[in-house]
Design an enzyme around this catalytic site. Sequence first.
Site, PDB file in Angstrom:
ATOM      1  N   SER A  17      56.991  43.483  44.956  1.00 35.41           N
ATOM      2  CA  SER A  17      58.448  43.638  44.481  1.00 35.41           C
ATOM      3  C   SER A  17      59.266  43.535  45.585  1.00 35.41           C
ATOM      4  O   SER A  17      60.386  43.079  45.199  1.00 35.41           O
ATOM      5  CB  SER A  17      58.307  45.062  43.708  1.00 35.41           C
ATOM      6  OG  SER A  17      58.297  45.972  44.633  1.00 35.41           O
ATOM      7  N   HIS A 113      59.825  51.276  55.876  1.00 33.18           N
ATOM      8  CA  HIS A 113      58.705  52.367  55.317  1.00 33.18           C
ATOM      9  C   HIS A 113      59.488  53.301  54.817  1.00 33.18           C
ATOM     10  O   HIS A 113      60.614  53.781  55.156  1.00 33.18           O
ATOM     11  CB  HIS A 113      58.290  52.927  56.610  1.00 33.18           C
ATOM     12  CG  HIS A 113      57.454  53.874  56.521  1.00 33.18           C
ATOM     13  ND1 HIS A 113      55.958  53.877  56.237  1.00 33.18           N
ATOM     14  CD2 HIS A 113      57.461  55.226  56.767  1.00 33.18           C
ATOM     15  CE1 HIS A 113      55.273  54.842  56.270  1.00 33.18           C
ATOM     16  NE2 HIS A 113      56.230  55.707  56.379  1.00 33.18           N
ATOM     17  N   GLU A 183      65.568  51.213  48.476  1.00 33.90           N
ATOM     18  CA  GLU A 183      64.999  50.619  49.818  1.00 33.90           C
ATOM     19  C   GLU A 183      65.156  49.065  49.762  1.00 33.90           C
ATOM     20  O   GLU A 183      65.702  48.397  51.003  1.00 33.90           O
ATOM     21  CB  GLU A 183      63.492  50.977  49.881  1.00 33.90           C
ATOM     22  CG  GLU A 183      62.578  50.585  49.045  1.00 33.90           C
ATOM     23  CD  GLU A 183      61.113  50.697  49.541  1.00 33.90           C
ATOM     24  OE1 GLU A 183      60.866  51.293  50.408  1.00 33.90           O
ATOM     25  OE2 GLU A 183      60.252  50.674  48.512  1.00 33.90           O
TER      26      GLU A 183
END
Length: 197
Positions: A17, A113, A183
Amino acid sequence: MTTPLPQLVILASGSGSTFDYLLHSSLKGLLRAKIVSLVVNKPNTGAMSIALNHNIPAFEINKKNFSNESSWDLEMCQKVTPFQPDLIILAGFNQLLGPLFLAQFKGKVMNIHPSLLPHFGGKGMYGNHIHKAVIESKVKKSGITIHWVSEHYDDGPIIAQKEVLIENNETVSSLEQKIKLQEKQFYVEIINKILIK
Ligand code: GRF
């Protein structure tokens, strides 16, 4: 004459993704770089299917198929070098890179992360494990870290971080969703910033 776009090689292991988001951001001109190749480290990854659908040269380099660490490390270098990447972007790549690869692409390998490193990183800290540990620790915030890659998991100098606040009723999955929502866009923003430096 137009200046050629910087070139990115993406390394991925999972659903892809993040790779998909980076690719579409690049195609829309939001990520000011061209994705020139993908490397995955295991069979049947979502990332590989996406690359093939978009005619992006993609390779599976599975460490299990090599008799020793250095021949795998060399193969990684030999596959990536011809693409002359300006940056190598880890997008859910779950394997430590070898010393040869890290030396060859020193200062060019980035990772994202989903926690505020150095907290909740390291071996075993991936996916839900991270968010579960965060919730159990009762900290008030988590977030996203983008960092340069070293020979250790989730280590290396931090490039940028974004905080995500934890509500009183936060669950592992609600925290995961909140971070996932932010993110990828954050990755694009930071890659763009690094590329114009
Ligand atoms: C992301 O959460 C990223 O922060 C971490 O790995 C995950 C990748 O997900 N490094 P996907 O495989 O791209 O969906």
